[in-house]
Design a protein around this motif. Structure first.
Motif, mmCIF file in Angstrom:
data_model
loop_
_atom_site.group_PDB
_atom_site.id
_atom_site.type_symbol
_atom_site.label_atom_id
_atom_site.label_comp_id
_atom_site.label_asym_id
_atom_site.label_seq_id
_atom_site.Cartn_x
_atom_site.Cartn_y
_atom_site.Cartn_z
ATOM 1 N N HIS A 1 0.831 -1.191 0.000
ATOM 2 C CA HIS A 1 0.000 0.000 0.000
ATOM 3 C C HIS A 1 0.871 1.249 0.000
ATOM 4 O O HIS A 1 0.650 2.186 -0.783
ATOM 5 C CB HIS A 1 -0.948 0.010 1.207
ATOM 6 C CG HIS A 1 -1.836 1.212 1.252
ATOM 7 N ND1 HIS A 1 -1.435 2.423 1.794
ATOM 8 C CD2 HIS A 1 -3.102 1.410 0.802
ATOM 9 C CE1 HIS A 1 -2.404 3.302 1.684
ATOM 10 N NE2 HIS A 1 -3.439 2.718 1.086
ATOM 11 N N ASP A 2 1.888 1.293 0.873
ATOM 12 C CA ASP A 2 2.805 2.435 0.903
ATOM 13 C C ASP A 2 3.529 2.570 -0.436
ATOM 14 O O ASP A 2 3.664 3.676 -0.972
ATOM 15 C CB ASP A 2 3.841 2.261 2.012
ATOM 16 C CG ASP A 2 3.240 2.376 3.406
ATOM 17 O OD1 ASP A 2 2.094 2.839 3.522
ATOM 18 O OD2 ASP A 2 3.922 1.999 4.369
ATOM 19 N N TRP A 3 4.004 1.453 -0.959
ATOM 20 C CA TRP A 3 4.810 1.491 -2.172
ATOM 21 C C TRP A 3 4.005 1.949 -3.383
ATOM 22 O O TRP A 3 4.544 2.567 -4.298
ATOM 23 C CB TRP A 3 5.427 0.116 -2.432
ATOM 24 C CG TRP A 3 6.507 -0.261 -1.455
ATOM 25 C CD1 TRP A 3 6.577 0.085 -0.141
ATOM 26 C CD2 TRP A 3 7.672 -1.047 -1.716
ATOM 27 N NE1 TRP A 3 7.707 -0.443 0.438
ATOM 28 C CE2 TRP A 3 8.394 -1.150 -0.504
ATOM 29 C CE3 TRP A 3 8.164 -1.700 -2.845
ATOM 30 C CZ2 TRP A 3 9.590 -1.851 -0.403
ATOM 31 C CZ3 TRP A 3 9.346 -2.410 -2.745
ATOM 32 C CH2 TRP A 3 10.057 -2.484 -1.537
ATOM 33 N N SER A 4 2.712 1.657 -3.404
ATOM 34 C CA SER A 4 1.886 2.010 -4.558
ATOM 35 C C SER A 4 1.184 3.348 -4.387
ATOM 36 O O SER A 4 0.630 3.882 -5.352
ATOM 37 C CB SER A 4 0.836 0.919 -4.813
ATOM 38 O OG SER A 4 -0.046 0.799 -3.694
ATOM 39 N N HIS A 5 1.193 3.891 -3.181
ATOM 40 C CA HIS A 5 0.545 5.175 -2.923
ATOM 41 C C HIS A 5 1.620 6.248 -2.678
ATOM 42 O O HIS A 5 2.535 6.384 -3.467
ATOM 43 C CB HIS A 5 -0.428 5.046 -1.749
ATOM 44 C CG HIS A 5 -1.663 4.275 -2.079
ATOM 45 N ND1 HIS A 5 -1.656 2.911 -2.315
ATOM 46 C CD2 HIS A 5 -2.958 4.671 -2.203
ATOM 47 C CE1 HIS A 5 -2.885 2.493 -2.597
ATOM 48 N NE2 HIS A 5 -3.687 3.550 -2.532
ATOM 49 N N GLY A 6 1.515 6.998 -1.614
ATOM 50 C CA GLY A 6 2.417 8.124 -1.387
ATOM 51 C C GLY A 6 3.726 7.792 -0.719
ATOM 52 O O GLY A 6 4.554 8.674 -0.500
ATOM 53 N N GLY A 7 3.950 6.506 -0.368
ATOM 54 C CA GLY A 7 5.158 6.132 0.351
ATOM 55 C C GLY A 7 4.880 5.962 1.839
ATOM 56 O O GLY A 7 3.746 6.102 2.301
ATOM 57 N N ARG A 8 5.925 5.673 2.599
ATOM 58 C CA ARG A 8 5.789 5.413 4.035
ATOM 59 C C ARG A 8 5.644 6.727 4.796
ATOM 60 O O ARG A 8 6.597 7.502 4.934
ATOM 61 C CB ARG A 8 7.011 4.645 4.544
ATOM 62 C CG ARG A 8 6.948 4.282 6.040
ATOM 63 C CD ARG A 8 8.231 3.585 6.486
ATOM 64 N NE ARG A 8 8.256 3.278 7.900
ATOM 65 C CZ ARG A 8 7.763 2.176 8.451
ATOM 66 N NH1 ARG A 8 7.193 1.269 7.670
ATOM 67 N NH2 ARG A 8 7.827 1.965 9.755
ATOM 68 N N LEU A 9 4.460 7.004 5.307
ATOM 69 C CA LEU A 9 4.190 8.210 6.084
ATOM 70 C C LEU A 9 4.190 7.857 7.561
ATOM 71 O O LEU A 9 3.605 6.853 7.968
ATOM 72 C CB LEU A 9 2.840 8.813 5.687
ATOM 73 C CG LEU A 9 2.677 9.171 4.206
ATOM 74 C CD1 LEU A 9 1.286 9.734 3.957
ATOM 75 C CD2 LEU A 9 3.743 10.160 3.752
ATOM 76 N N GLY B 1 1.796 3.085 -10.045
ATOM 77 C CA GLY B 1 1.175 3.359 -8.772
ATOM 78 C C GLY B 1 -0.335 3.212 -8.800
ATOM 79 O O GLY B 1 -0.952 2.954 -9.839
ATOM 80 N N ALA B 2 -0.918 3.368 -7.625
ATOM 81 C CA ALA B 2 -2.368 3.278 -7.500
ATOM 82 C C ALA B 2 -3.050 4.398 -8.272
ATOM 83 O O ALA B 2 -2.533 5.513 -8.354
ATOM 84 C CB ALA B 2 -2.758 3.343 -6.026
ATOM 85 N N MET B 3 -4.179 4.104 -8.863
ATOM 86 C CA MET B 3 -4.992 5.073 -9.607
ATOM 87 C C MET B 3 -4.257 5.644 -10.807
ATOM 88 O O MET B 3 -4.535 6.745 -11.261
ATOM 89 C CB MET B 3 -5.476 6.197 -8.680
ATOM 90 C CG MET B 3 -6.368 5.719 -7.556
ATOM 91 S SD MET B 3 -6.827 7.002 -6.383
ATOM 92 C CE MET B 3 -5.289 7.180 -5.460
ATOM 93 N N GLY B 4 -3.274 4.887 -11.328
ATOM 94 C CA GLY B 4 -2.524 5.331 -12.487
ATOM 95 C C GLY B 4 -2.990 4.678 -13.767
ATOM 96 O O GLY B 4 -3.877 3.809 -13.765
ATOM 97 N N ARG C 1 7.113 -7.011 -6.533
ATOM 98 C CA ARG C 1 7.000 -5.792 -5.735
ATOM 99 C C ARG C 1 7.435 -4.572 -6.548
ATOM 100 O O ARG C 1 8.018 -3.636 -6.021
ATOM 101 C CB ARG C 1 7.809 -5.895 -4.439
ATOM 102 C CG ARG C 1 7.522 -7.147 -3.616
ATOM 103 C CD ARG C 1 8.319 -7.174 -2.328
ATOM 104 N NE ARG C 1 7.916 -6.115 -1.425
ATOM 105 C CZ ARG C 1 6.806 -6.140 -0.679
ATOM 106 N NH1 ARG C 1 6.002 -7.171 -0.740
ATOM 107 N NH2 ARG C 1 6.509 -5.142 0.121
ATOM 108 N N LYS C 2 7.103 -4.577 -7.834
ATOM 109 C CA LYS C 2 7.415 -3.471 -8.727
ATOM 110 C C LYS C 2 6.119 -2.817 -9.176
ATOM 111 O O LYS C 2 5.188 -3.505 -9.615
ATOM 112 C CB LYS C 2 8.221 -3.949 -9.938
ATOM 113 C CG LYS C 2 9.560 -4.585 -9.567
ATOM 114 C CD LYS C 2 10.493 -3.615 -8.838
ATOM 115 C CE LYS C 2 11.843 -4.249 -8.521
ATOM 116 N NZ LYS C 2 12.732 -3.328 -7.766
ATOM 117 N N LEU C 3 6.077 -1.456 -9.089
ATOM 118 C CA LEU C 3 4.826 -0.729 -9.310
ATOM 119 C C LEU C 3 4.969 0.527 -10.152
ATOM 120 O O LEU C 3 3.964 1.156 -10.494
ATOM 121 C CB LEU C 3 4.231 -0.341 -7.949
ATOM 122 C CG LEU C 3 3.835 -1.501 -7.039
ATOM 123 C CD1 LEU C 3 4.231 -1.229 -5.610
ATOM 124 C CD2 LEU C 3 2.341 -1.746 -7.147
#
Length: 461
Positions: free
Chosen positions: A185-193, A330-333, A355-357
């Protein structure tokens, strides 16, 4: 958004100074340090009852402040006492390629128990930093980073202050949330927050500044992925002196946005009155980052430091070699498939199996993806389209680039940077002179994005 509850200062928390390691000026122009990476206990709660286990340089967070003078040769003996390989990248330094610290591209990874000597000249004065570059999405989040300040002369002013911010992802018991490392989820969205803000390793520290006169504040964002925005408590305008270490034509701002790895130097004139605090406002509601405390013993600057418009003039854009980079994934791309290791595969398959996005020009990035081959001294333009739903902090190793930046409001400014924060859908042109030979990484400094494929290599020969 950051969890405001998590930013509440723990009882008894105190200010954390950025500590100096052992420094030896062995001869004129040669500055030596020693850095050791090891597992270290660090108390986020300030109760002393349940310290977190971090990976730190010289057992401090952030790592020791390294200082030198422009023209010095910096020599750092690095000892790896971790249980896995690592390297150090000297972020923003126009470095020797073999000293750049990218494992399997510019040097072999430094194995547990090994020592490696980094030795390179410092060609520019400015605000830089150093951080781990092997599995950086995990090693930086565990604490492996620190500031590096290169001055124009040997004068060291107490009115020159580093403010290094980070957000940590902690559990309720103040332990690092290790279970979330590698989250797709972090990797495909904005990263680790993260959910816990620190400045110079402490939660809401007191920072001593001159009671009168001016002060230089060197703001640095060491977070894995969070874009932070800072503002003084009285919303005053302050002067920007440099971005990413490079001097710029001075201009005023009332707030400063910093993507991961970006730095901005500000001049704060406290002759009229002192601001009470610095706030982080990226989540809307202000979050206290640090308090300012007047100290009559600190001599303020009588005037703002002299600045310029960069270390060198921008090359002519019409003579530059164009390197088109289409960022997707990434997500929503819009990316449905990409090439990986010579094979076209669906994005879902790449995500679940590899694990590639993310991709550049339809290819999952890596150290084997050569984006362009350049001749030494050639001018080049990275013409980039961020065709994703997410921001990306694009970082070029080994050199700075000129960009018409919209990061400081509606007015575009021509700035010399090493990391540029791109908005979703934005198209940007990064113009530079390939004056540094070697294999240089270009990647997103949202570290999870880089790990998941957003990176490639420029070959300068």
């Amino acid at each position: 958004m950051m969890d405001r509850r998590s930013f509440i200062r723990g009882a008894g928390a105190t200010a954390a100074a950025v500590l100096l390691p052992r420094l030896v000026r062995a001869q004129k122009g040669l500055v030596r340090y020693q850095l050791t990476a090891r597992q270290t206990a660090h108390d986020f709660s300030s109760t002393g009852k349940n310290p977190a286990s971090l990976w730190l340089y010289n057992e401090t967070v952030p790592g020791p402040l390294l200082t030198a003078v422009k023209g010095d040769m910096l020599e750092v003996d690095f000892v790896n006492q971790l249980e896995e390989p690592t390297t150090i990248h000297w972020h923003g330094i126009r470095n020797l390629n073999e000293m750049d610290g990218v494992p399997e591209l510019t040097q072999p990874a430094i194995q547990p128990g090994e020592t490696f000597r980094y030795r390179f000249p410092l060609r520019d004065a400015g605000s830089f930093w150093y951080h781990a570059h092997n599995m950086a999405w995990q090693q930086v989040a565990r604490g492996l980073y620190g500031p590096l300040i290169v001055r124009d002369d040997a004068a060291d002013s107490p009115a020159d202050i580093v403010i290094m911010a980070d957000d940590w992802r902690l559990r309720d018991d103040f332990q690092l949330d290790e279970a979330s490392f590698g989250s797709l989820h972090d990797w495909s969205h904005g990263g680790r927050l993260g959910n816990w803000l620190t400045v110079n390793g402490a939660s809401q520290p007191d920072i001593e500044i001159p009671a009168s006169g001016g002060v230089r504040l060197r703001l640095m964002n060491a977070a894995n992925a969070r874009v932070m925005r800072f503002q003084f408590s009285d919303k005053r305008a302050v002067t920007v002196l440099s971005v990413d270490g490079a001097p710029c034509d001075a201009f005023e701002v009332t707030s400063v946005s910093l993507g991961p790895a970006q730095r901005v130097d500000l001049f704060l004139d406290s002759q009229a009155r002192l601001p009470e605090a610095l706030y982080e406002i990226s989540g809307g509601a202000p979050v206290l980052a640090a308090r300012f405390v007047a100290d009559d013993r600190i001599t303020g600057m009588s005037k703002a430091p002299a600045v310029g418009s960069g270390w060198y003039l921008p090359p002519a854009a019409e003579q530059a070699k164009i390197i088109d980079i289409h960022m997707q994934g990434g997500a929503m791309g819009s990316l449905s498939s990409a090439r990986f290791q010579g094979e076209e595969r669906t994005l879902r398959d790449l995500a679940m199996q590899e694990r590639k996005l993310w991709a550049f020009n339809g290819t999952v990035g890596g150290y084997d993806q050569i984006l362009a081959e350049l001749t030494l001294g050639e001018s080049a333009m990275l013409r980039i389209w961020n065709d994703t739903a997410w921001q990306h902090a694009m970082h070029l190793h080994g050199q700075h680039f000129w960009v018409r930046s919209a990061e400081f409001g509606a007015t575009e400014r021509l700035l010399l940077r090493d990391t540029y924060l791109m908005a979703p859908g934005e198209k940007a042109e990064l113009l530079f002179i390939a004056d540094n030979p070697g294999l240089w990484l270009f990647h997103c400094h949202m570290l999870e994005h880089h790990a998941a494929g957003m990176g490639g290599v420029l070959a300068v020969s």
